[in-house]
Design a protein around this motif. Structure first.
Motif, PDB file in Angstrom:
ATOM      1  N   GLU A  38       2.203  -5.040   0.769  1.00  0.00           N
ATOM      2  CA  GLU A  38       3.663  -4.883   0.728  1.00  0.00           C
ATOM      3  C   GLU A  38       4.237  -5.881  -0.266  1.00  0.00           C
ATOM      4  N   GLY A  39       5.248  -5.465  -0.996  1.00  0.00           N
ATOM      5  CA  GLY A  39       5.943  -6.369  -1.911  1.00  0.00           C
ATOM      6  C   GLY A  39       5.188  -6.610  -3.199  1.00  0.00           C
ATOM      7  N   ASP A  40       5.520  -7.730  -3.832  1.00  0.00           N
ATOM      8  CA  ASP A  40       4.937  -8.114  -5.121  1.00  0.00           C
ATOM      9  C   ASP A  40       4.482  -9.563  -5.039  1.00  0.00           C
ATOM     10  N   ILE A  41       3.416  -9.877  -5.773  1.00  0.00           N
ATOM     11  CA  ILE A  41       2.952 -11.257  -5.862  1.00  0.00           C
ATOM     12  C   ILE A  41       2.718 -11.624  -7.321  1.00  0.00           C
ATOM     13  N   VAL A  42       2.679 -12.920  -7.577  1.00  0.00           N
ATOM     14  CA  VAL A  42       2.326 -13.429  -8.890  1.00  0.00           C
ATOM     15  C   VAL A  42       1.131 -14.347  -8.686  1.00  0.00           C
ATOM     16  N   VAL A  43       0.056 -14.091  -9.441  1.00  0.00           N
ATOM     17  CA  VAL A  43      -1.136 -14.921  -9.376  1.00  0.00           C
ATOM     18  C   VAL A  43      -1.214 -15.711 -10.675  1.00  0.00           C
ATOM     19  N   HIS A  44      -1.137 -17.023 -10.538  1.00  0.00           N
ATOM     20  CA  HIS A  44      -1.309 -17.925 -11.678  1.00  0.00           C
ATOM     21  C   HIS A  44      -2.777 -18.320 -11.649  1.00  0.00           C
ATOM     22  N   TYR A  45      -3.504 -17.987 -12.700  1.00  0.00           N
ATOM     23  CA  TYR A  45      -4.944 -18.211 -12.750  1.00  0.00           C
ATOM     24  C   TYR A  45      -5.271 -18.905 -14.062  1.00  0.00           C
TER      25      TYR A  45
ATOM     26  N   LEU B  66       1.355  -8.559  -9.604  1.00  0.00           N
ATOM     27  CA  LEU B  66       0.717  -7.480  -8.848  1.00  0.00           C
ATOM     28  C   LEU B  66       1.726  -6.853  -7.902  1.00  0.00           C
ATOM     29  N   HIS B  67       1.641  -5.541  -7.781  1.00  0.00           N
ATOM     30  CA  HIS B  67       2.558  -4.778  -6.938  1.00  0.00           C
ATOM     31  C   HIS B  67       1.761  -4.057  -5.852  1.00  0.00           C
ATOM     32  N   LYS B  68       2.469  -3.461  -4.906  1.00  0.00           N
ATOM     33  CA  LYS B  68       1.834  -2.747  -3.800  1.00  0.00           C
ATOM     34  C   LYS B  68       0.725  -1.832  -4.328  1.00  0.00           C
TER      35      LYS B  68
ATOM     36  N   GLY C 144       6.538 -12.479  -5.389  1.00  0.00           N
ATOM     37  CA  GLY C 144       7.320 -12.022  -6.529  1.00  0.00           C
ATOM     38  C   GLY C 144       8.681 -11.535  -6.070  1.00  0.00           C
ATOM     39  N   ASP C 145       9.615 -11.413  -6.988  1.00  0.00           N
ATOM     40  CA  ASP C 145      10.961 -10.888  -6.714  1.00  0.00           C
ATOM     41  C   ASP C 145      11.684 -11.617  -5.588  1.00  0.00           C
ATOM     42  N   ASN C 146      11.320 -12.885  -5.333  1.00  0.00           N
ATOM     43  CA  ASN C 146      11.986 -13.699  -4.323  1.00  0.00           C
ATOM     44  C   ASN C 146      12.040 -13.017  -2.953  1.00  0.00           C
ATOM     45  N   ALA C 147      10.980 -12.265  -2.618  1.00  0.00           N
ATOM     46  CA  ALA C 147      10.902 -11.573  -1.329  1.00  0.00           C
ATOM     47  C   ALA C 147       9.498 -11.745  -0.755  1.00  0.00           C
ATOM     48  N   THR C 148       9.399 -11.764   0.572  1.00  0.00           N
ATOM     49  CA  THR C 148       8.103 -11.924   1.236  1.00  0.00           C
ATOM     50  C   THR C 148       7.180 -10.758   0.889  1.00  0.00           C
TER      51      THR C 148
END
Length: 187
Positions: free
Chosen positions: A139-146, A153-155, A172-176
């Motif tokens: 669910e939602g979006d995340i950002v992976v700093h590698y 990354l999105h759903k 990501g997008d300031n949401a859980t």
């Protein structure tokens, strides 16, 4: 129920390992180890992996409630208690809540988690440890700093990486966001 801190202390006592020896073996500072040993909060996952490696046990040794030798089934109707790891570099809690999907499985080599990632105002620190990680966005979006790279990354998206490289996962997008995360750490 025995806390993570108590389990670390028991393994250290059983192996006659001092805080100084643990710090040296885990690649942590003595201050970090003392904060971990004196606190009831759960250390960061990276710290648990480094401590487990230094003590010659698997990371799940500190997170398990009980141990089953056969398969372990986790039903969607049974919610696992969540665990919030801390950095022990600051007094802040992490921005991630972990629910183990295999806490009762003995001798496992992988650590599967459902992870809720909350937005944070400041920058979370990077993590690195031996092993590999697989993340799948539910669910939602995340950002992976590698390392020096940044992956959005999105759903339905996933990423698999060597966790020895500095990495950080944020919402990501300031949401859980909710992800399935599988961590492999060699013993």
């Amino acid at each position: 129920m025995t806390t993570v801190t108590e389990k670390i202390k028991m393994v250290c006592a059983g192996k006659n390992i001092s805080a100084e020896d643990l710090a040296a073996g885990a690649g942590l500072t003595l201050d970090q180890v003392n904060r971990i040993l004196e606190d009831e909060r759960i250390p960061s996952l990276a710290s648990i992996i480094k401590i487990a490696r230094a003590l010659g046990v698997r990371p799940g040794t500190f997170l398990d409630d009980s141990e089953e030798l056969g398969p372990v089934v986790t039903r969607h109707t049974h919610s696992s208690p969540t665990v919030t790891f801390t950095s022990h570099l600051t007094d802040n809690h992490s921005h991630m809540d972990f629910a183990s999907l295999a806490a009762k499985k003995a001798g496992r080599s992988m650590e599967p988690f459902l992870i809720d990632i909350k937005p944070v105002a400041g920058n979370e620190s990077y993590s690195s440890h031996e092993g590999e990680e697989f993340l799948f966005v539910l669910e939602g979006d995340i950002v992976v700093h590698y390392g020096k790279e940044r992956y959005e990354l999105h759903k339905g998206d996933s990423i698999y990486y060597d966790s020895i490289v500095d990495h950080r996962v944020t919402a990501g997008d300031n949401a859980t966001a909710k992800i399935l995360g599988i961590v492999y750490a060699p013993a």
